[in-house]
Motif scaffolding. Structure first.
Motif, mmCIF file in Angstrom:
data_model
loop_
_atom_site.group_PDB
_atom_site.id
_atom_site.type_symbol
_atom_site.label_atom_id
_atom_site.label_comp_id
_atom_site.label_asym_id
_atom_site.label_seq_id
_atom_site.Cartn_x
_atom_site.Cartn_y
_atom_site.Cartn_z
ATOM 1 N N ALA A 34 0.785 -0.623 0.000
ATOM 2 C CA ALA A 34 0.108 -0.166 0.379
ATOM 3 C C ALA A 34 0.853 1.246 -0.333
ATOM 4 N N LEU A 35 2.111 1.283 1.010
ATOM 5 C CA LEU A 35 2.972 2.131 0.622
ATOM 6 C C LEU A 35 3.471 3.087 -0.517
ATOM 7 N N ALA A 36 3.462 1.539 -1.337
ATOM 8 C CA ALA A 36 4.385 1.711 -2.625
ATOM 9 C C ALA A 36 3.059 2.428 -3.711
ATOM 10 N N GLU A 37 2.249 1.666 -3.208
ATOM 11 C CA GLU A 37 1.665 2.253 -4.304
ATOM 12 C C GLU A 37 1.098 3.575 -3.907
ATOM 13 N N THR A 38 0.916 4.451 -2.932
ATOM 14 C CA THR A 38 0.636 5.480 -2.617
ATOM 15 C C THR A 38 1.867 6.386 -2.921
ATOM 16 N N GLU A 39 3.465 5.372 -2.592
ATOM 17 C CA GLU A 39 3.912 6.865 -3.458
ATOM 18 C C GLU A 39 4.306 7.342 -4.193
ATOM 19 N N ALA A 40 4.089 6.156 -5.615
ATOM 20 C CA ALA A 40 3.404 6.082 -6.450
ATOM 21 C C ALA A 40 3.218 7.491 -7.270
ATOM 22 N N LEU A 42 1.964 9.230 -5.359
ATOM 23 C CA LEU A 42 2.605 10.945 -4.667
ATOM 24 C C LEU A 42 3.606 11.589 -5.954
ATOM 25 N N THR A 43 4.592 10.452 -6.599
ATOM 26 C CA THR A 43 5.234 10.514 -7.569
ATOM 27 C C THR A 43 4.626 11.190 -9.029
ATOM 28 N N ASP A 44 3.353 10.539 -9.314
ATOM 29 C CA ASP A 44 2.599 10.839 -10.450
ATOM 30 C C ASP A 44 2.336 12.423 -10.321
ATOM 31 N N LEU A 45 2.033 12.988 -9.175
ATOM 32 C CA LEU A 45 1.123 13.715 -8.884
ATOM 33 C C LEU A 45 2.296 14.817 -9.035
ATOM 34 N N THR A 47 5.091 15.508 -10.172
ATOM 35 C CA THR A 47 5.206 15.577 -12.292
ATOM 36 C C THR A 47 4.091 16.283 -12.421
ATOM 37 N N THR A 48 2.870 16.045 -12.558
ATOM 38 C CA THR A 48 1.923 16.307 -12.623
ATOM 39 C C THR A 48 2.036 17.714 -12.433
ATOM 40 N N ARG A 49 1.872 18.312 -11.193
ATOM 41 C CA ARG A 49 1.889 19.545 -10.911
ATOM 42 C C ARG A 49 2.981 20.436 -11.301
ATOM 43 N N LYS A 50 4.453 19.876 -11.348
ATOM 44 C CA LYS A 50 5.473 20.620 -11.692
ATOM 45 C C LYS A 50 5.517 20.173 -13.357
ATOM 46 N N VAL A 51 5.220 19.852 -14.535
ATOM 47 C CA VAL A 51 5.031 19.777 -15.832
ATOM 48 C C VAL A 51 3.066 21.331 -16.245
ATOM 49 N N ILE A 52 2.502 20.903 -15.256
ATOM 50 C CA ILE A 52 1.436 22.160 -15.226
ATOM 51 C C ILE A 52 2.002 22.945 -15.082
ATOM 52 N N ALA A 53 2.636 23.052 -13.884
ATOM 53 C CA ALA A 53 3.665 25.242 -13.429
ATOM 54 C C ALA A 53 4.017 25.278 -15.096
ATOM 55 N N GLU A 54 5.070 24.181 -14.913
ATOM 56 C CA GLU A 54 5.952 24.949 -16.226
ATOM 57 C C GLU A 54 5.083 25.717 -17.410
ATOM 58 N N LEU A 55 4.363 25.037 -17.390
ATOM 59 C CA LEU A 55 3.155 25.295 -18.744
ATOM 60 C C LEU A 55 2.291 26.817 -18.965
#
Length: 132
Positions: A34-40, A42-45, A47-55
């Motif tokens: 469950a921790l591994a899934e949640t951390e994955a 979080l990583t996706d979120l 990355t998504t936030r960074k991409v949106i912020a850069e755009l």
């Protein structure tokens, strides 16, 4: 109490402790997964936030909400299907977006920008995939 009773009592305690250790190992395995899934996620979120912020535009005018929502939907689709390559039209169909040419061309432009930003790769012409 004789030796046989003492040994039987110790064996019972040993069996109970062994069973409890097994239960705890099972809980640890479940929590680790469950921790591994949640951390994955979080990583996706992140990355998504960074991409949106850069755009986001650098001027005083914020991007219209629908543009950020479109980028968010695109990034989320690639996060949910990291190993799949999409054409712009296929992405529109997956996301339930209009498939008329003008709308698909806007998405092609967005996919190109996400590729230049390093979020996507282009394994072949016209197909886009999440960078791993």
């Amino acid at each position: 109490m004789n030796i046989a009773e003492l040994l039987a009592g110790l064996q019972t305690q040993h069996d109970e402790a062994t069973a409890r250790a097994g239960e705890l190992r099972g809980q640890i395995e479940h929590l680790t997964a469950a921790l591994a899934e949640t951390e994955a996620r979080l990583t996706d979120l992140i990355t998504t936030r960074k991409v949106i912020a850069e755009l986001a535009p650098t001027g005083d005018e914020p991007d219209p909400l629908e543009t950020n929502t479109a980028y968010q939907a695109i990034v989320n689709a690639f996060n949910q299907h990291p190993d799949q390559a999409f054409r712009a039209r296929e992405l529109h169909e997956l996301l339930g977006m209009p498939t008329h040419e003008a709308s698909v061309n806007i998405t092609r432009s967005r996919l190109g920008r996400l590729t230049r930003q390093g979020f996507l790769t282009q394994p072949e012409r016209g197909r886009y995939q999440k960078r791993t």
